[in-house]
Design a protein around this motif. Structure first.
Motif, PDB file in Angstrom:
ATOM      1  N   THR A   9       0.819  -1.216   0.000  1.00  0.00           N
ATOM      2  CA  THR A   9       0.000   0.000   0.000  1.00  0.00           C
ATOM      3  C   THR A   9       0.848   1.258   0.000  1.00  0.00           C
ATOM      4  OG1 THR A   9      -0.096  -0.108   2.418  1.00  0.00           O
ATOM      5  CG2 THR A   9      -1.904  -1.141   1.193  1.00  0.00           C
ATOM      6  N   TYR A 106      -8.253  -4.191  -7.481  1.00  0.00           N
ATOM      7  CA  TYR A 106      -8.296  -3.092  -6.517  1.00  0.00           C
ATOM      8  C   TYR A 106      -9.555  -3.282  -5.673  1.00  0.00           C
ATOM      9  CZ  TYR A 106      -4.613  -0.646  -9.064  1.00  0.00           C
ATOM     10  OH  TYR A 106      -3.424  -0.298  -9.662  1.00  0.00           O
ATOM     11  N   GLY A 108     -11.278  -1.324  -3.868  1.00  0.00           N
ATOM     12  CA  GLY A 108     -12.102  -0.148  -3.606  1.00  0.00           C
ATOM     13  C   GLY A 108     -11.547   0.627  -2.428  1.00  0.00           C
ATOM     14  N   GLU A 109     -12.409   1.370  -1.746  1.00  0.00           N
ATOM     15  CA  GLU A 109     -12.023   2.121  -0.543  1.00  0.00           C
ATOM     16  C   GLU A 109     -10.885   3.111  -0.813  1.00  0.00           C
ATOM     17  OE1 GLU A 109     -11.131  -0.820   2.386  1.00  0.00           O
ATOM     18  OE2 GLU A 109     -13.198  -1.556   2.490  1.00  0.00           O
ATOM     19  N   GLY A 110     -10.853   3.662  -2.028  1.00  0.00           N
ATOM     20  CA  GLY A 110      -9.851   4.665  -2.358  1.00  0.00           C
ATOM     21  C   GLY A 110      -8.502   4.107  -2.765  1.00  0.00           C
ATOM     22  N   ALA A 111      -8.406   2.805  -3.001  1.00  0.00           N
ATOM     23  CA  ALA A 111      -7.141   2.200  -3.435  1.00  0.00           C
ATOM     24  C   ALA A 111      -6.693   2.833  -4.750  1.00  0.00           C
ATOM     25  CB  ALA A 111      -7.290   0.693  -3.599  1.00  0.00           C
ATOM     26  N   LYS A 144     -17.396   5.801  -9.547  1.00  0.00           N
ATOM     27  CA  LYS A 144     -16.608   4.747  -8.900  1.00  0.00           C
ATOM     28  C   LYS A 144     -15.108   5.003  -8.979  1.00  0.00           C
ATOM     29  CE  LYS A 144     -20.370   2.468  -8.029  1.00  0.00           C
ATOM     30  NZ  LYS A 144     -20.920   2.456  -6.661  1.00  0.00           N
ATOM     31  N   PRO A 208      -7.822   6.960  -7.415  1.00  0.00           N
ATOM     32  CA  PRO A 208      -8.547   6.258  -6.345  1.00  0.00           C
ATOM     33  C   PRO A 208      -9.850   5.642  -6.848  1.00  0.00           C
ATOM     34  CG  PRO A 208      -7.667   8.318  -5.518  1.00  0.00           C
ATOM     35  CD  PRO A 208      -7.408   8.318  -6.988  1.00  0.00           C
ATOM     36  N   TYR A 210     -13.433   3.267  -5.949  1.00  0.00           N
ATOM     37  CA  TYR A 210     -14.376   3.025  -4.856  1.00  0.00           C
ATOM     38  C   TYR A 210     -15.306   1.853  -5.154  1.00  0.00           C
ATOM     39  CZ  TYR A 210     -12.457   7.490  -3.604  1.00  0.00           C
ATOM     40  OH  TYR A 210     -11.561   8.489  -3.306  1.00  0.00           O
ATOM     41  N   GLU A 212     -14.719  -2.622  -6.560  1.00  0.00           N
ATOM     42  CA  GLU A 212     -13.723  -3.597  -6.996  1.00  0.00           C
ATOM     43  C   GLU A 212     -13.393  -3.327  -8.461  1.00  0.00           C
ATOM     44  OE1 GLU A 212     -13.896  -7.681  -4.483  1.00  0.00           O
ATOM     45  OE2 GLU A 212     -15.417  -7.468  -6.041  1.00  0.00           O
TER      46      GLU A 212
END
Length: 221
Positions: A9, A106, A108-111, A144, A208, A210, A212
């Motif tokens: 990360t 990815y 999600g969650e801002g990855a 997304k 980023p 949000y 998958e």
């Protein structure tokens, strides 16, 4: 190969695994067979739904055993398309020596994946030369996130935008404050979209995301 998973990360928020190299011999014929079987299967499924037969325990068990089979067949279809791309590159004199393929997810969650090159510019021998990214996101929408952001010289970005819009691909662009003369071009990771670029030339990042987000990336050496 499926168990070799790496994640960091620090600069990237995806999970990835390397896919095994496929035997190109016979791959195209197997892919065509899978596609024909899929079409016939869809027809038979429509007929069966009209008749609504009762499933017995043996048929239910068989379905459970074969639940992953369509995914492997679809993967072979994709690999066959890559093999055709390899052949076309050779016809153009690209001279592909080998290829490697990676599946990335990815969560999600801002990855995201920070700005980077896929290959060092000062390395000539044995380096990645061409990147091919294929997207697998059926339910993607602009809210997304997760666009591929490419950093291009202004003239190249303008030409690329016009070419993409001419074939119905919408892109957005913005100037890059830290790099005058460069334009950030955002490409949506829509399902069944293939993006090709020079590995050691195009700086890029994944914005980023949000939901998958899935992509299969192949590098040609």
């Amino acid at each position: 190969a499926g168990d070799r998973v790496w994640s960091s990360t620090a600069v990237r928020g995806d999970e990835m695994t390397w896919l095994p190299s496929a035997n190109r011999e016979g791959l195209e014929s197997r892919a065509e067979q899978h596609l024909r079987s899929e079409a016939l299967g869809a027809q038979e499924k429509d007929k069966a739904s009209l008749q609504c037969p009762k499933k017995d325990s043996d048929s239910e068990a068989s379905e459970k055993v074969n639940v992953d089979s369509p995914y492997f067949q679809d993967l072979e279809v994709f690999l066959a398309a890559l093999a055709k791309l390899w052949e076309e590159l050779d016809l153009l004199g690209f001279g592909v020596q080998r290829a490697s393929t990676m599946l990335a997810r990815y969560p999600g969650e801002g990855a995201r994946y920070a700005r980077h090159l896929d290959a060092a510019r000062d390395r000539a021998v044995g380096a990645r030369r061409l990147t091919a990214v294929y997207y697998l996101n059926d339910d993607w929408s602009p809210d997304k996130g997760g666009c591929l952001r490419a950093f291009l010289p202004e003239a190249v970005a303008t030409e690329a935008s016009e070419a993409l819009k001419s074939i119905g691909v919408e892109v957005s662009s913005a100037s890059v404050d830290v790099d005058p003369g460069l334009v950030a071009l955002d490409i949506e990771p829509r399902s069944d979209r293939l993006v090709l670029f020079a590995s050691s030339w195009l700086e890029h990042e994944v914005l980023p995301v949000y939901m998958e987000r899935y992509a299969i990336t192949t590098w040609f050496y």
